[in-house]
Structures are given as structure tokens and as C-alpha cells.
Design a protein around this motif. Structure first.
Motif, PDB file in Angstrom:
ATOM      1  N   TRP A 161       0.831  -1.205   0.000  1.00 32.14           N
ATOM      2  CA  TRP A 161       0.000   0.000   0.000  1.00 32.14           C
ATOM      3  C   TRP A 161       0.869   1.260   0.000  1.00 32.14           C
ATOM      4  O   TRP A 161       0.570   2.222  -0.713  1.00 32.14           O
ATOM      5  N   TYR A 162       1.919   1.253   0.804  1.00 34.16           N
ATOM      6  CA  TYR A 162       2.826   2.407   0.810  1.00 34.16           C
ATOM      7  C   TYR A 162       3.446   2.618  -0.577  1.00 34.16           C
ATOM      8  O   TYR A 162       3.562   3.754  -1.049  1.00 34.16           O
ATOM      9  N   LEU A 163       3.843   1.523  -1.214  1.00 29.62           N
ATOM     10  CA  LEU A 163       4.456   1.626  -2.540  1.00 29.62           C
ATOM     11  C   LEU A 163       3.462   2.176  -3.559  1.00 29.62           C
ATOM     12  O   LEU A 163       3.786   3.054  -4.368  1.00 29.62           O
ATOM     13  N   LYS A 164       2.238   1.659  -3.543  1.00 24.52           N
ATOM     14  CA  LYS A 164       1.218   2.129  -4.487  1.00 24.52           C
ATOM     15  C   LYS A 164       0.911   3.609  -4.272  1.00 24.52           C
ATOM     16  O   LYS A 164       0.785   4.380  -5.232  1.00 24.52           O
ATOM     17  N   LEU A 165       0.796   3.995  -3.005  1.00 25.92           N
ATOM     18  CA  LEU A 165       0.527   5.401  -2.693  1.00 25.92           C
ATOM     19  C   LEU A 165       1.669   6.294  -3.171  1.00 25.92           C
ATOM     20  O   LEU A 165       1.438   7.334  -3.814  1.00 25.92           O
ATOM     21  N   LYS A 166       2.890   5.881  -2.886  1.00 25.73           N
ATOM     22  CA  LYS A 166       4.062   6.666  -3.275  1.00 25.73           C
ATOM     23  C   LYS A 166       4.142   6.829  -4.790  1.00 25.73           C
ATOM     24  O   LYS A 166       4.397   7.933  -5.295  1.00 25.73           O
ATOM     25  N   ILE A 167       3.915   5.751  -5.519  1.00 30.40           N
ATOM     26  CA  ILE A 167       4.016   5.806  -6.982  1.00 30.40           C
ATOM     27  C   ILE A 167       2.924   6.679  -7.566  1.00 30.40           C
ATOM     28  O   ILE A 167       3.184   7.534  -8.433  1.00 30.40           O
ATOM     29  N   LYS A 168       1.687   6.509  -7.115  1.00 29.10           N
ATOM     30  CA  LYS A 168       0.576   7.304  -7.661  1.00 29.10           C
ATOM     31  C   LYS A 168       0.784   8.797  -7.380  1.00 29.10           C
ATOM     32  O   LYS A 168       0.539   9.643  -8.248  1.00 29.10           O
ATOM     33  N   ALA A 169       1.252   9.110  -6.174  1.00 30.73           N
ATOM     34  CA  ALA A 169       1.500  10.514  -5.837  1.00 30.73           C
ATOM     35  C   ALA A 169       2.639  11.083  -6.672  1.00 30.73           C
ATOM     36  O   ALA A 169       2.567  12.221  -7.143  1.00 30.73           O
ATOM     37  N   SER A 170       3.690  10.297  -6.884  1.00 34.79           N
ATOM     38  CA  SER A 170       4.833  10.775  -7.669  1.00 34.79           C
ATOM     39  C   SER A 170       4.449  11.032  -9.121  1.00 34.79           C
ATOM     40  O   SER A 170       5.054  11.852  -9.793  1.00 34.79           O
ATOM     41  N   GLN A 171       3.424  10.321  -9.586  1.00 34.54           N
ATOM     42  CA  GLN A 171       2.959  10.505 -10.960  1.00 34.54           C
ATOM     43  C   GLN A 171       1.876  11.581 -11.070  1.00 34.54           C
ATOM     44  O   GLN A 171       1.389  11.860 -12.160  1.00 34.54           O
ATOM     45  N   GLY A 172       1.495  12.154  -9.928  1.00 37.65           N
ATOM     46  CA  GLY A 172       0.440  13.163  -9.935  1.00 37.65           C
ATOM     47  C   GLY A 172      -0.930  12.586 -10.188  1.00 37.65           C
ATOM     48  O   GLY A 172      -1.854  13.299 -10.597  1.00 37.65           O
ATOM     49  N   ASP A 173      -1.081  11.303  -9.926  1.00 43.27           N
ATOM     50  CA  ASP A 173      -2.360  10.625 -10.155  1.00 43.27           C
ATOM     51  C   ASP A 173      -3.218  10.716  -8.899  1.00 43.27           C
ATOM     52  O   ASP A 173      -3.428   9.724  -8.183  1.00 43.27           O
ATOM     53  N   TRP A 174      -3.752  11.903  -8.614  1.00 45.78           N
ATOM     54  CA  TRP A 174      -4.514  12.100  -7.392  1.00 45.78           C
ATOM     55  C   TRP A 174      -5.881  11.430  -7.424  1.00 45.78           C
ATOM     56  O   TRP A 174      -6.345  10.936  -6.377  1.00 45.78           O
ATOM     57  N   PRO A 175      -6.543  11.356  -8.567  1.00 44.66           N
ATOM     58  CA  PRO A 175      -7.756  10.530  -8.602  1.00 44.66           C
ATOM     59  C   PRO A 175      -7.437   9.064  -8.269  1.00 44.66           C
ATOM     60  O   PRO A 175      -8.222   8.381  -7.609  1.00 44.66           O
ATOM     61  N   GLY A 176      -6.256   8.603  -8.709  1.00 38.39           N
ATOM     62  CA  GLY A 176      -5.825   7.254  -8.385  1.00 38.39           C
ATOM     63  C   GLY A 176      -5.544   7.094  -6.896  1.00 38.39           C
ATOM     64  O   GLY A 176      -5.855   6.055  -6.299  1.00 38.39           O
ATOM     65  N   VAL A 177      -4.942   8.135  -6.287  1.00 35.30           N
ATOM     66  CA  VAL A 177      -4.698   8.110  -4.840  1.00 35.30           C
ATOM     67  C   VAL A 177      -6.029   8.050  -4.094  1.00 35.30           C
ATOM     68  O   VAL A 177      -6.197   7.270  -3.145  1.00 35.30           O
ATOM     69  N   GLU A 178      -6.987   8.853  -4.545  1.00 40.86           N
ATOM     70  CA  GLU A 178      -8.314   8.863  -3.910  1.00 40.86           C
ATOM     71  C   GLU A 178      -8.986   7.494  -4.042  1.00 40.86           C
ATOM     72  O   GLU A 178      -9.561   6.972  -3.075  1.00 40.86           O
ATOM     73  N   ALA A 179      -8.888   6.914  -5.230  1.00 38.70           N
ATOM     74  CA  ALA A 179      -9.496   5.600  -5.456  1.00 38.70           C
ATOM     75  C   ALA A 179      -8.846   4.543  -4.566  1.00 38.70           C
ATOM     76  O   ALA A 179      -9.526   3.661  -4.024  1.00 38.70           O
ATOM     77  N   LEU A 180      -7.529   4.637  -4.417  1.00 33.82           N
ATOM     78  CA  LEU A 180      -6.821   3.693  -3.551  1.00 33.82           C
ATOM     79  C   LEU A 180      -7.306   3.826  -2.110  1.00 33.82           C
ATOM     80  O   LEU A 180      -7.522   2.820  -1.423  1.00 33.82           O
ATOM     81  N   SER A 181      -7.504   5.058  -1.659  1.00 31.07           N
ATOM     82  CA  SER A 181      -7.941   5.285  -0.274  1.00 31.07           C
ATOM     83  C   SER A 181      -9.338   4.722  -0.022  1.00 31.07           C
ATOM     84  O   SER A 181      -9.671   4.377   1.120  1.00 31.07           O
ATOM     85  N   LYS A 182     -10.134   4.638  -1.086  1.00 28.04           N
ATOM     86  CA  LYS A 182     -11.509   4.158  -0.945  1.00 28.04           C
ATOM     87  C   LYS A 182     -11.668   2.681  -1.296  1.00 28.04           C
ATOM     88  O   LYS A 182     -12.769   2.140  -1.197  1.00 28.04           O
ATOM     89  N   SER A 183     -10.569   2.050  -1.713  1.00 27.95           N
ATOM     90  CA  SER A 183     -10.656   0.650  -2.131  1.00 27.95           C
ATOM     91  C   SER A 183     -10.881  -0.301  -0.960  1.00 27.95           C
ATOM     92  O   SER A 183     -11.278  -1.447  -1.146  1.00 27.95           O
ATOM     93  N   LYS A 184     -10.611   0.190   0.255  1.00 28.32           N
ATOM     94  CA  LYS A 184     -10.915  -0.558   1.471  1.00 28.32           C
ATOM     95  C   LYS A 184     -11.494   0.408   2.496  1.00 28.32           C
ATOM     96  O   LYS A 184     -11.042   1.556   2.594  1.00 28.32           O
ATOM     97  N   LYS A 185     -12.465  -0.071   3.272  1.00 30.88           N
ATOM     98  CA  LYS A 185     -13.063   0.797   4.291  1.00 30.88           C
ATOM     99  C   LYS A 185     -12.013   1.277   5.269  1.00 30.88           C
ATOM    100  O   LYS A 185     -11.996   2.448   5.670  1.00 30.88           O
ATOM    101  N   ASN A 186     -11.123   0.368   5.671  1.00 32.97           N
ATOM    102  CA  ASN A 186     -10.032   0.699   6.570  1.00 32.97           C
ATOM    103  C   ASN A 186      -8.709   0.256   5.952  1.00 32.97           C
ATOM    104  O   ASN A 186      -8.300  -0.897   6.110  1.00 32.97           O
ATOM    105  N   PRO A 187      -8.042   1.142   5.211  1.00 31.50           N
ATOM    106  CA  PRO A 187      -6.767   0.776   4.589  1.00 31.50           C
ATOM    107  C   PRO A 187      -5.771   0.277   5.637  1.00 31.50           C
ATOM    108  O   PRO A 187      -5.753   0.804   6.759  1.00 31.50           O
TER     109      PRO A 187
END
Length: 269
Positions: A161-187
Motif C-alpha cells: 500500500w505504501y508503494l502504491k501510494l508513493k508511486i501514484k503521488a509521484s505521478q500526480g495521479d490524485w484521482p488514483g490516490v483517492e481511489a486507492l484510499s476508498k478501495s478498502k473501508k479501513n486501509p
């Protein structure tokens, strides 16, 4: 190293009988002479060094030498051969089995990287760590391959999860970051890492929503004020009946709407 040359010549003789000369063994039995021979062999004569380590029963040092040698080669085939040698040597070192395990895992990683290079054409995968390899795959939208690699090398769910978050943020994919945060009720990493990385990258719109999902109220109040979301901070204070915080929030905001909201909440308090 005349002794070594004589000993080697003897060993090359088809009629050689082990132990008949023992010139090197004699040198290795003397402390000072032994260290001089090992120093020479490390620099000049790989075969001699192997022979000396074998005689001295030093599989760990022999393994270290094989590892060092392996990474002097850019050719993966030769590197794999030497890493295999190191693994075999370490397997004879009973005092610490971790060396053999590490060599085995490195071999497996390089073999996997070879396959990934064929599939992706990305030769920069060579010499990357497991996590860096996963990160590179995520950047290339090869998430299924990244997940397979994580499973093979037992990378934890939190680390992924840390890796996915870091990569999406580094790419400026904030909709992707938001989607990742919502992919589980409790990440598994919670919401603080999402909030913190959004704040670091001045993505206050996303930061606010992540901050509000962090359960600690003190964190919410501090971070909302930090990003300038004073009205939202005031609302959080009221919701949690922290009325003593409201004057400070209003003063920091220097915003008429926030001040009026605070005044309305403090009437009669």
C-alpha cells in the motif's frame, strides 16, 4: 608467489597425489604467511583463493568473495553462476543460515528480473531491489506482475500500500490516490499517509478529505489549520465540543465567515 607456482605445477601433473607436496597448506598453517597469501590471492589468483578457503574451511569468506566477484560482471549469466556458487558455499556455513537464504532470494530475484526484462523491455530492472522492482512495475501499470512479485518475496500488504501510494503521488495521479484510499473501508496503512503525502505535495483539496478520515481529532484540527481549512477546523471543533479551540482558529483564519461562525457557536457558552 613461487611456492604457489610450484604447487600448482605439481597439481597439474597427471600423477599428482593429494598431500604429496602440500606447499600451500604449509604456508596456510603460518599466521603471517597465511594472511599474505590470502591478500595476494584476492587480488591476483581466484583459483588459489578458492583452494585456500577450502583448506581453511572458511565457506563464509568464500561466499563473500563470490558475491563480490558476481557484481563485477554485467553479464547476468556469469553473475548468476557466481551467486549460485555463493549460495552453495553459504549453505555449508551452519553458524548463520541467513547468508544462504539471502543468496537464494537474490538468485530468484535476478531470474524474475530476467523474465520481466523480456516481457517489458526495461533493462533498468537489473540491480533493483525487490521493492524498487515492484515500484518500477507499478509505474508501468504492470500491477498484476507487481502483485505476483510481492507474493513471491513475501512483501507485506502494508508495504504494498505504501508503494502504491508513493508511486501514484509521484505521478500526480490524485484521482488514483483517492481511489486507492476508498478501495478498502479501513486501509491497512490508515489515512494519515494519504493526508501527509497530499499536504507535502500541496494537494489541499485531497488533503482535506484524507485528514477528515483520520480518527484522531487533534490531528484533524492541527492539519486542517496547517492547510488553511479554518472553517472545516472550526466545524470539527464544534462537532467534538472543543469550544475552547474556536477563538484561536478564528484568530488564525482572519476570515470574516469563520469568525462569524465561531461567534455563533460561542453564544451562551
Amino acid at each position: 608467489m613461487k611456492i604457489h607456482e610450484q604447487d600448482k605445477a605439481a597439481r597439474d601433473d597427471p600423477d599428482f597425489v593429494p598431500g604429496a607436496t602440500g606447499s600451500i597448506e604449509k604456508v596456510l598453517s603460518k599466521n603471517v604467511a597465511r594472511e599474505m597469501l590470502l591478500s595476494y590471492a584476492r587480488q591476483i589468483d581466484e583459483d588459489l583463493l578458492k583452494q585456500a578457503f577450502r583448506y581453511l574451511k572458511r565457506p563464509q569468506e568464500a561466499g563473500h568473495f563470490a558475491i563480490e566477484k558476481a557484481y563485477k560482471y554485467n553479464d547476468l549469466r556469469r553473475r548468476l553462476e557466481l551467486l549460485s556458487t555463493a549460495r552453495d558455499l553459504y549453505s555449508n556455513y551452519d553458524r548463520d543460515p541467513l547468508y544462504a537464504v539471502a543468496a537464494k532470494e537474490q538468485l530468484a530475484l535476478i531470474e524474475k528480473q530476467k523474465l520481466l526484462i523480456k516481457k517489458t523491455g526495461d533493462r533498468s530492472l537489473v540491480d533493483l531491489s525487490v521493492c524498487d522492482t515492484i515500484g518500477r512495475l507499478l509505474k508501468q501499470d504492470q500491477e498484476s506482475e507487481a502483485e505476483k512479485l510481492a507474493k513471491q518475496f513475501q512483501i507485506s500488504e502494508k508495504k504494498m500500500w505504501y508503494l502504491k501510494l508513493k508511486i501514484k503521488a509521484s505521478q500526480g495521479d490524485w484521482p488514483g490516490v483517492e481511489a486507492l484510499s476508498k478501495s478498502k473501508k479501513n486501509p491497512p496503512i490508515g489515512f494519515r499517509p494519504f493526508a501527509n503525502i497530499a499536504v507535502q505535495r500541496n494537494q489541499n483539496q485531497y488533503a482535506e478529505q484524507f485528514i477528515l478520515r483520520v480518527p484522531e481529532v487533534d490531528y484533524q484540527l492541527n492539519m486542517l489549520q496547517y492547510i488553511g481549512s479554518y472553517m472545516k477546523a472550526a466545524e470539527v471543533a464544534v462537532k467534538n465540543k472543543l469550544f475552547d479551540s474556536l477563538p484561536e482558529i478564528a484568530q488564525k483564519s482572519n476570515d470574516r465567515a469563520v469568525m462569524e461562525f465561531v461567534d455563533s457557536q460561542l453564544v451562551g457558552k
